[in-house]
Design a protein around this motif. Structure first.
Motif, PDB file in Angstrom:
ATOM      1  N   SER A 188      -3.751  -1.027  -4.535  1.00 36.35           N
ATOM      2  CA  SER A 188      -4.706   0.045  -4.278  1.00 36.35           C
ATOM      3  C   SER A 188      -5.154   0.048  -2.818  1.00 36.35           C
ATOM      4  N   LEU A 189      -5.763   1.138  -2.412  1.00 35.68           N
ATOM      5  CA  LEU A 189      -6.326   1.237  -1.066  1.00 35.68           C
ATOM      6  C   LEU A 189      -7.368   0.146  -0.848  1.00 35.68           C
ATOM      7  N   GLU A 190      -8.189  -0.104  -1.853  1.00 35.83           N
ATOM      8  CA  GLU A 190      -9.273  -1.078  -1.709  1.00 35.83           C
ATOM      9  C   GLU A 190      -8.738  -2.493  -1.525  1.00 35.83           C
ATOM     10  N   SER A 191      -7.788  -2.909  -2.380  1.00 34.92           N
ATOM     11  CA  SER A 191      -7.253  -4.264  -2.266  1.00 34.92           C
ATOM     12  C   SER A 191      -6.435  -4.429  -0.989  1.00 34.92           C
ATOM     13  N   SER A 192      -5.726  -3.366  -0.595  1.00 36.06           N
ATOM     14  CA  SER A 192      -4.956  -3.420   0.645  1.00 36.06           C
ATOM     15  C   SER A 192      -5.893  -3.554   1.842  1.00 36.06           C
ATOM     16  N   HIS A 193      -6.968  -2.794   1.819  1.00 34.99           N
ATOM     17  CA  HIS A 193      -7.948  -2.885   2.911  1.00 34.99           C
ATOM     18  C   HIS A 193      -8.520  -4.286   3.014  1.00 34.99           C
ATOM     19  N   ASP A 194      -8.953  -4.842   1.894  1.00 34.99           N
ATOM     20  CA  ASP A 194      -9.602  -6.156   1.914  1.00 34.99           C
ATOM     21  C   ASP A 194      -8.657  -7.234   2.427  1.00 34.99           C
ATOM     22  N   SER A 195      -7.381  -7.141   2.072  1.00 34.96           N
ATOM     23  CA  SER A 195      -6.409  -8.150   2.498  1.00 34.96           C
ATOM     24  C   SER A 195      -6.012  -7.954   3.959  1.00 34.96           C
ATOM     25  N   LEU A 196      -5.837  -6.701   4.371  1.00 32.49           N
ATOM     26  CA  LEU A 196      -5.424  -6.417   5.747  1.00 32.49           C
ATOM     27  C   LEU A 196      -6.544  -6.670   6.750  1.00 32.49           C
ATOM     28  N   LEU A 222      -1.707   6.581   8.201  1.00 34.00           N
ATOM     29  CA  LEU A 222      -0.331   6.369   7.746  1.00 34.00           C
ATOM     30  C   LEU A 222       0.010   7.304   6.598  1.00 34.00           C
ATOM     31  N   ARG A 223      -0.919   7.470   5.689  1.00 32.94           N
ATOM     32  CA  ARG A 223      -0.685   8.361   4.546  1.00 32.94           C
ATOM     33  C   ARG A 223      -0.549   9.810   5.016  1.00 32.94           C
ATOM     34  N   ASP A 224      -1.418  10.235   5.925  1.00 31.93           N
ATOM     35  CA  ASP A 224      -1.360  11.604   6.451  1.00 31.93           C
ATOM     36  C   ASP A 224      -0.071  11.840   7.255  1.00 31.93           C
ATOM     37  N   SER A 225       0.431  10.783   7.910  1.00 33.00           N
ATOM     38  CA  SER A 225       1.653  10.893   8.712  1.00 33.00           C
ATOM     39  C   SER A 225       2.909  10.750   7.868  1.00 33.00           C
ATOM     40  N   LYS A 226       2.718  10.575   6.550  1.00 27.00           N
ATOM     41  CA  LYS A 226       3.830  10.432   5.601  1.00 27.00           C
ATOM     42  C   LYS A 226       4.747   9.250   5.957  1.00 27.00           C
ATOM     43  N   VAL A 227       4.121   8.162   6.402  1.00 30.39           N
ATOM     44  CA  VAL A 227       4.856   6.912   6.613  1.00 30.39           C
ATOM     45  C   VAL A 227       5.115   6.284   5.248  1.00 30.39           C
ATOM     46  N   THR A 228       6.347   5.858   4.997  1.00 35.39           N
ATOM     47  CA  THR A 228       6.712   5.338   3.679  1.00 35.39           C
ATOM     48  C   THR A 228       7.129   3.865   3.678  1.00 35.39           C
ATOM     49  N   LYS A 229       7.511   3.319   4.853  1.00 33.42           N
ATOM     50  CA  LYS A 229       7.988   1.939   4.899  1.00 33.42           C
ATOM     51  C   LYS A 229       7.513   1.239   6.161  1.00 33.42           C
ATOM     52  N   ALA A 230       7.248  -0.053   6.015  1.00 38.53           N
ATOM     53  CA  ALA A 230       6.957  -0.914   7.157  1.00 38.53           C
ATOM     54  C   ALA A 230       8.043  -1.986   7.215  1.00 38.53           C
ATOM     55  N   PHE A 272       0.829  -1.211   0.000  1.00 39.58           N
ATOM     56  CA  PHE A 272       0.000   0.000   0.000  1.00 39.58           C
ATOM     57  C   PHE A 272       0.861   1.258   0.000  1.00 39.58           C
ATOM     58  N   LEU A 273       1.864   1.304   0.871  1.00 39.07           N
ATOM     59  CA  LEU A 273       2.701   2.503   1.010  1.00 39.07           C
ATOM     60  C   LEU A 273       3.518   2.786  -0.245  1.00 39.07           C
ATOM     61  N   SER A 274       3.854   1.732  -0.995  1.00 40.53           N
ATOM     62  CA  SER A 274       4.604   1.905  -2.237  1.00 40.53           C
ATOM     63  C   SER A 274       3.689   2.066  -3.445  1.00 40.53           C
ATOM     64  N   PHE A 325      -8.801   2.859  15.432  1.00 39.59           N
ATOM     65  CA  PHE A 325      -8.918   2.963  13.985  1.00 39.59           C
ATOM     66  C   PHE A 325      -9.446   1.660  13.400  1.00 39.59           C
ATOM     67  N   ASP A 326     -10.319   1.757  12.407  1.00 43.26           N
ATOM     68  CA  ASP A 326     -10.552   0.588  11.566  1.00 43.26           C
ATOM     69  C   ASP A 326      -9.474   0.598  10.487  1.00 43.26           C
ATOM     70  N   VAL A 327      -9.496  -0.365   9.585  1.00 41.65           N
ATOM     71  CA  VAL A 327      -8.398  -0.496   8.618  1.00 41.65           C
ATOM     72  C   VAL A 327      -8.316   0.720   7.701  1.00 41.65           C
ATOM     73  N   PHE A 328      -9.454   1.197   7.186  1.00 44.94           N
ATOM     74  CA  PHE A 328      -9.446   2.369   6.312  1.00 44.94           C
ATOM     75  C   PHE A 328      -8.858   3.582   7.034  1.00 44.94           C
ATOM     76  N   GLU A 329      -9.309   3.807   8.250  1.00 49.87           N
ATOM     77  CA  GLU A 329      -8.823   4.956   9.015  1.00 49.87           C
ATOM     78  C   GLU A 329      -7.328   4.839   9.302  1.00 49.87           C
ATOM     79  N   PHE A 330      -6.885   3.620   9.573  1.00 50.26           N
ATOM     80  CA  PHE A 330      -5.468   3.411   9.852  1.00 50.26           C
ATOM     81  C   PHE A 330      -4.614   3.693   8.621  1.00 50.26           C
ATOM     82  N   LEU A 331      -5.023   3.208   7.470  1.00 53.10           N
ATOM     83  CA  LEU A 331      -4.275   3.457   6.240  1.00 53.10           C
ATOM     84  C   LEU A 331      -4.246   4.948   5.910  1.00 53.10           C
ATOM     85  N   GLU A 332      -5.351   5.628   6.105  1.00 55.34           N
ATOM     86  CA  GLU A 332      -5.385   7.072   5.886  1.00 55.34           C
ATOM     87  C   GLU A 332      -4.468   7.799   6.878  1.00 55.34           C
TER      88      GLU A 332
END
Length: 243
Positions: free
Chosen positions: A30-38, A61-69, A24-26, A52-59
Motif C-alpha cells: 500500500s501507499l502507507e506501508s511503502s511510505h513508512d518503509s521508504l 511517480l503514479r501521475d507520471s505513469k512510472v511502472t518499474k524501478a 508500491f508500483l506493482s 518532494f517528500d516521500v508522499f509527494e514523490f510516490l504521487e
C-alpha cells in the motif's frame, strides 16, 4: 589494519529503495506501508526547483505513469545497463549506484548525501533478464572458489575493527523491513551478498604486499572479483520484480 575509509555498515540504500518502489508500483504494498518503509532511506527528492517528500514523490511517480524501478551498481568500468549520457550519469558513476524509473516517462534517481536527486532521461537502460534463482546457483558455485584461495574470510575473526563493522552491518540488515511478499530466499541472498561485498572491501583495505608479485596479483584479482561479483549479483537480486 587501519580503517581510514571503512566500508558501509548499512545495506545499500539504492537496493532497498528500489525494492520498495517496485512493491508500491506493482501495488503489492500500500501507499502507507511503502511510505513508512521508504521514509527511512529516502528522506526527500530534489527535482529541479522542486523538493518532494516521500508522499509527494510516490504521487509524482503514479501521475507520471512510472511502472518499474531498477537499481544499477556500476563497478570496474561496467555500466550495469546504463547507456544514457548527461549530468545524471556523472553523479551515478561517482555514487556507484542509481535507480532508473521506467514508464510513460523515464527518470534516474541518484543518492546525494541525505537527499536524492531526480533527473529525466532520454535513453532507457539496456534491457536485461533478472532471475534471482540463477544468481543463487551462480553465487553458490562462485563463493567456494574464491574463498578457497582468498583469506579474506579469516580477516573477520582476526581483526576487531572488521568484526565490529560486520556486527553493525548484521544489525542493520536484521532490522530492515522488506515487503511482505518478498521471497525469503531473496531476503537471505540480499543479506549474504551485502556481507561478502563488505568482506571484499575489508580485504582490499587490509592488503599487505608480499615478496611474491604473483601472490600479490592473485590476491588483488580475487578481492576485486569478490567485490565485483557481489555488487553485480546484489543488483540482480534486488531487481527480482523484473522476473
Amino acid at each position: 589494519m587501519t580503517l581510514n575509509h571503512p566500508p558501509e555498515t548499512e545495506f545499500l540504500k539504492s537496493c532497498y529503495v528500489s525494492i520498495w518502489l517496485n512493491a508500491f508500483l506493482s501495488s503489492t504494498e500500500s501507499l502507507e506501508s511503502s511510505h513508512d518503509s521508504l521514509a527511512l532511506k529516502l528522506p526527500g527528492v530534489n527535482f529541479g526547483a522542486y523538493d518532494f517528500d516521500v508522499f509527494e514523490f510516490l504521487e509524482f511517480l503514479r501521475d507520471s505513469k512510472v511502472t518499474k524501478a531498477r537499481v544499477h551498481l556500476p563497478v570496474s568500468g561496467a555500466l550495469d545497463g546504463l547507456i544514457d549520457t548527461g549530468e545524471y550519469l556523472d553523479f551515478a558513476l561517482a555514487a556507484g549506484e542509481v535507480i532508473t524509473l521506467s514508464g510513460s516517462e523515464d527518470y534516474a534517481l541518484v543518492p546525494n548525501y541525505h537527499q536524492w536527486s531526480l533527473f529525466p532521461i532520454k535513453v532507457k537502460p539496456a534491457m536485461a533478464f533478472f532471475d534471482w534463482r540463477e544468481v543463487d546457483r551462480n553465487f553458490a558455485e562462485f563463493l567456494p572458489q574464491v574463498s578457497g584461495s582468498l583469506e579474506a574470510f579469516d580477516l573477520i575473526a582476526a581483526n576487531q575493527a572488521a568484526r565490529e563493522i560486520m556486527i553493525s552491518l548484521d544489525h542493520d540488515i536484521s532490522t530492515l523491513q522488506f515487503p511482505e511478499l518478498q521471497p525469503e530466499r531473496v531476503t537471505f541472498l540480499l543479506g549474504r551478498l551485502m556481507r561478502t561485498l563488505v568482506i571484499g572491501e575489508l580485504a582490499k583495505l587490509d592488503f599487505a604486499h608480499s615478496a611474491s608479485s604473483t601472490k600479490n596479483r592473485l590476491f588483488k584479482e580475487n578481492v576485486e572479483e569478490l567485490i565485483t561479483r557481489s555488487r553485480s549479483y546484489l543488483s540482480q537480486v534486488s531487481n527480482y520484480h523484473w522476473n
